[in-house]
Design a protein around this motif. Structure first.
Motif, PDB file in Angstrom:
ATOM      1  N   TRP A  24      -5.056 -49.843 -10.782  1.00 39.11           N
ATOM      2  CA  TRP A  24      -5.334 -49.572 -12.753  1.00 39.11           C
ATOM      3  C   TRP A  24      -5.025 -48.996 -13.047  1.00 39.11           C
ATOM      4  O   TRP A  24      -4.882 -49.370 -14.448  1.00 39.11           O
ATOM      5  N   GLY A  25      -4.221 -47.758 -12.885  1.00 42.18           N
ATOM      6  CA  GLY A  25      -3.375 -47.391 -13.874  1.00 42.18           C
ATOM      7  C   GLY A  25      -2.624 -48.219 -14.045  1.00 42.18           C
ATOM      8  O   GLY A  25      -2.255 -48.035 -15.022  1.00 42.18           O
ATOM      9  N   LYS A  26      -1.758 -49.454 -13.540  1.00 39.55           N
ATOM     10  CA  LYS A  26      -0.730 -49.940 -13.600  1.00 39.55           C
ATOM     11  C   LYS A  26      -1.352 -51.218 -14.588  1.00 39.55           C
ATOM     12  O   LYS A  26      -0.555 -51.229 -15.865  1.00 39.55           O
ATOM     13  N   ALA A  27      -2.708 -50.835 -14.568  1.00 32.22           N
ATOM     14  CA  ALA A  27      -2.860 -52.215 -15.622  1.00 32.22           C
ATOM     15  C   ALA A  27      -3.393 -51.851 -17.063  1.00 32.22           C
ATOM     16  O   ALA A  27      -3.199 -52.816 -17.428  1.00 32.22           O
ATOM     17  N   ILE A  28      -3.458 -50.642 -17.066  1.00 35.05           N
ATOM     18  CA  ILE A  28      -3.248 -50.277 -18.324  1.00 35.05           C
ATOM     19  C   ILE A  28      -2.006 -49.140 -18.880  1.00 35.05           C
ATOM     20  O   ILE A  28      -2.292 -48.568 -19.996  1.00 35.05           O
ATOM     21  N   GLY A  29      -0.936 -48.830 -17.805  1.00 33.18           N
ATOM     22  CA  GLY A  29       0.471 -48.114 -18.900  1.00 33.18           C
ATOM     23  C   GLY A  29       0.654 -46.846 -18.022  1.00 33.18           C
ATOM     24  O   GLY A  29       1.557 -45.771 -18.203  1.00 33.18           O
ATOM     25  N   THR A  30      -0.578 -46.477 -17.103  1.00 32.08           N
ATOM     26  CA  THR A  30      -0.955 -45.428 -17.198  1.00 32.08           C
ATOM     27  C   THR A  30       0.031 -45.031 -15.031  1.00 32.08           C
ATOM     28  O   THR A  30      -0.738 -46.303 -14.478  1.00 32.08           O
ATOM     29  N   ALA A  31      -0.483 -43.758 -14.833  1.00 32.89           N
ATOM     30  CA  ALA A  31      -0.481 -44.045 -12.340  1.00 32.89           C
ATOM     31  C   ALA A  31      -1.791 -43.627 -12.501  1.00 32.89           C
ATOM     32  O   ALA A  31      -1.792 -44.919 -11.339  1.00 32.89           O
ATOM     33  N   TYR A  32      -2.988 -43.708 -12.665  1.00 27.60           N
ATOM     34  CA  TYR A  32      -3.921 -43.419 -12.321  1.00 27.60           C
ATOM     35  C   TYR A  32      -5.163 -44.060 -13.183  1.00 27.60           C
ATOM     36  O   TYR A  32      -5.356 -43.958 -14.332  1.00 27.60           O
ATOM     37  N   GLY A  33      -5.523 -44.956 -13.335  1.00 33.17           N
ATOM     38  CA  GLY A  33      -7.198 -45.566 -13.610  1.00 33.17           C
ATOM     39  C   GLY A  33      -8.455 -45.649 -12.832  1.00 33.17           C
ATOM     40  O   GLY A  33      -8.462 -46.216 -11.360  1.00 33.17           O
ATOM     41  N   GLU A  34      -9.555 -45.650 -13.642  1.00 32.64           N
ATOM     42  CA  GLU A  34     -11.101 -46.442 -12.930  1.00 32.64           C
ATOM     43  C   GLU A  34     -11.769 -46.782 -13.337  1.00 32.64           C
ATOM     44  O   GLU A  34     -11.258 -46.862 -15.464  1.00 32.64           O
ATOM     45  N   PRO A  35     -11.874 -48.538 -12.699  1.00 31.19           N
ATOM     46  CA  PRO A  35     -12.896 -49.171 -13.852  1.00 31.19           C
ATOM     47  C   PRO A  35     -13.880 -49.039 -13.877  1.00 31.19           C
ATOM     48  O   PRO A  35     -14.791 -48.651 -13.199  1.00 31.19           O
ATOM     49  N   ILE A  36     -14.325 -49.733 -15.365  1.00 39.81           N
ATOM     50  CA  ILE A  36     -16.259 -49.581 -15.775  1.00 39.81           C
ATOM     51  C   ILE A  36     -16.384 -50.413 -16.845  1.00 39.81           C
ATOM     52  O   ILE A  36     -15.443 -52.037 -17.191  1.00 39.81           O
ATOM     53  N   ALA A  37     -17.634 -51.021 -15.869  1.00 38.33           N
ATOM     54  CA  ALA A  37     -18.080 -52.761 -15.967  1.00 38.33           C
ATOM     55  C   ALA A  37     -19.152 -52.536 -16.974  1.00 38.33           C
ATOM     56  O   ALA A  37     -20.061 -51.546 -17.217  1.00 38.33           O
ATOM     57  N   THR A  38     -19.039 -52.904 -18.147  1.00 42.40           N
ATOM     58  CA  THR A  38     -20.868 -52.748 -18.901  1.00 42.40           C
ATOM     59  C   THR A  38     -21.494 -54.727 -18.840  1.00 42.40           C
ATOM     60  O   THR A  38     -20.843 -55.669 -18.747  1.00 42.40           O
ATOM     61  N   ARG A  39     -22.796 -54.464 -20.242  1.00 41.48           N
ATOM     62  CA  ARG A  39     -23.472 -55.502 -19.357  1.00 41.48           C
ATOM     63  C   ARG A  39     -23.543 -56.337 -21.019  1.00 41.48           C
ATOM     64  O   ARG A  39     -23.758 -56.947 -21.735  1.00 41.48           O
ATOM     65  N   GLU A  40     -23.553 -55.062 -21.557  1.00 42.63           N
ATOM     66  CA  GLU A  40     -23.367 -54.779 -22.984  1.00 42.63           C
ATOM     67  C   GLU A  40     -22.377 -54.989 -23.990  1.00 42.63           C
ATOM     68  O   GLU A  40     -21.801 -53.740 -23.249  1.00 42.63           O
ATOM     69  N   PRO A  41     -22.637 -55.136 -24.827  1.00 37.93           N
ATOM     70  CA  PRO A  41     -21.078 -55.061 -25.865  1.00 37.93           C
ATOM     71  C   PRO A  41     -20.571 -53.861 -26.121  1.00 37.93           C
ATOM     72  O   PRO A  41     -21.505 -53.144 -25.879  1.00 37.93           O
ATOM     73  N   LEU A  42     -19.630 -53.184 -25.773  1.00 40.25           N
ATOM     74  CA  LEU A  42     -19.217 -52.119 -26.252  1.00 40.25           C
ATOM     75  C   LEU A  42     -19.125 -51.896 -28.269  1.00 40.25           C
ATOM     76  O   LEU A  42     -19.037 -52.475 -28.540  1.00 40.25           O
TER      77      LEU A  42
END
Length: 229
Positions: free
Chosen positions: A202-220
């Motif tokens: 997930w970090g690679k997906a955003i160009g960082t070392a480590y990431g944590e994915p979060i979902a929502t049902r409603e728009p941000l």
């Protein structure tokens, strides 16, 4: 009053799925709490006493100022009216702005039951003319963290950069020795190594070392694009 309340079916779920969120929010001065719904026992290598000690150790590593257990039954967690009222009472008492719940799709019945329970309790917490304790309150948003027992390919709403807090998150997870070390295969990749690799993905997906994915049902809603990585 809490800014964020992470609600976990079992002790260790909050650390696994939202440990980075917790640490990042605390570093920003936010008031963060964890509500474990059950003791998490029985498990093959745990006990209620051991899990309580592990949870206390992880809580200290995270630096959490608030953590409670709702005392519901592990392996029998259900979004009943009684449980909904218990959770809604906590929401009215602590008045968190944001809720974090398990992702809604999972093989673990306790996890999907917890998601439904959080969503229902959020609605109930705002009701008037009822016998719930405290004043009506409605948390602004629910975010969903991934701590799933399915081999999913998630499409999160966003990925949080947790590079600077990854080691601390891992240290908190290591506190649950009975769950993630004892009795698990020792040949690489171990459970904890796979967890590291997932965070690195997930970090690679955003160009960082480590990431944590979060979902929502409603728009941000964004006031600007300044906070985007």
């Amino acid at each position: 009053m809490l800014d964020a309340l992470i609600i976990a079916p079992h002790p260790d779920d909050a650390e696994l799925g939202a440990g980075g969120v917790i640490l990042k929010l605390l570093a920003e001065g936010k008031r963060v709490g964890v509500l474990d719904l059950t003791s998490g026992e029985p498990t093959p290598h745990g006990s209620p006493e051991l899990r309580a000690r592990e949870t206390a150790a992880a809580t200290e590593v995270l630096g959490l100022p608030w953590r409670e257990n709702l005392g519901l039954v592990n392996r029998s967690l259900e979004p009943t009216l009684e449980n909904r009222a218990k959770l809604a009472g906590v929401l009215r008492r602590e008045r968190p702005r944001w809720l974090f719940a398990p992702y809604w799709e999972d093989a673990h019945p306790d996890h999907t039951a917890a998601t439904k329970l959080v969503e229902d309790a959020r609605f109930w917490a705002k009701l008037t003319k009822c016998d719930l304790p405290g004043e009506p309150y409605h948390p602004e948003r629910i975010y969903y963290y991934y701590c799933v027992h399915l081999k999913l390919a998630p499409q999160p709403a966003f990925v949080l950069d947790i590079s600077e807090v990854w080691e601390q998150k891992l240290a908190a997870i290591r506190c649950y020795h009975s769950q993630f070390v004892t009795g698990r295969p020792t040949e690489p990749p171990t459970f904890l190594e796979r967890l590291r690799d997932e965070a690195a993905y997930w970090g690679k997906a955003i160009g960082t070392a480590y990431g944590e994915p979060i979902a929502t049902r409603e728009p941000l809603a964004l006031r600007s694009l300044a906070g985007l990585v």
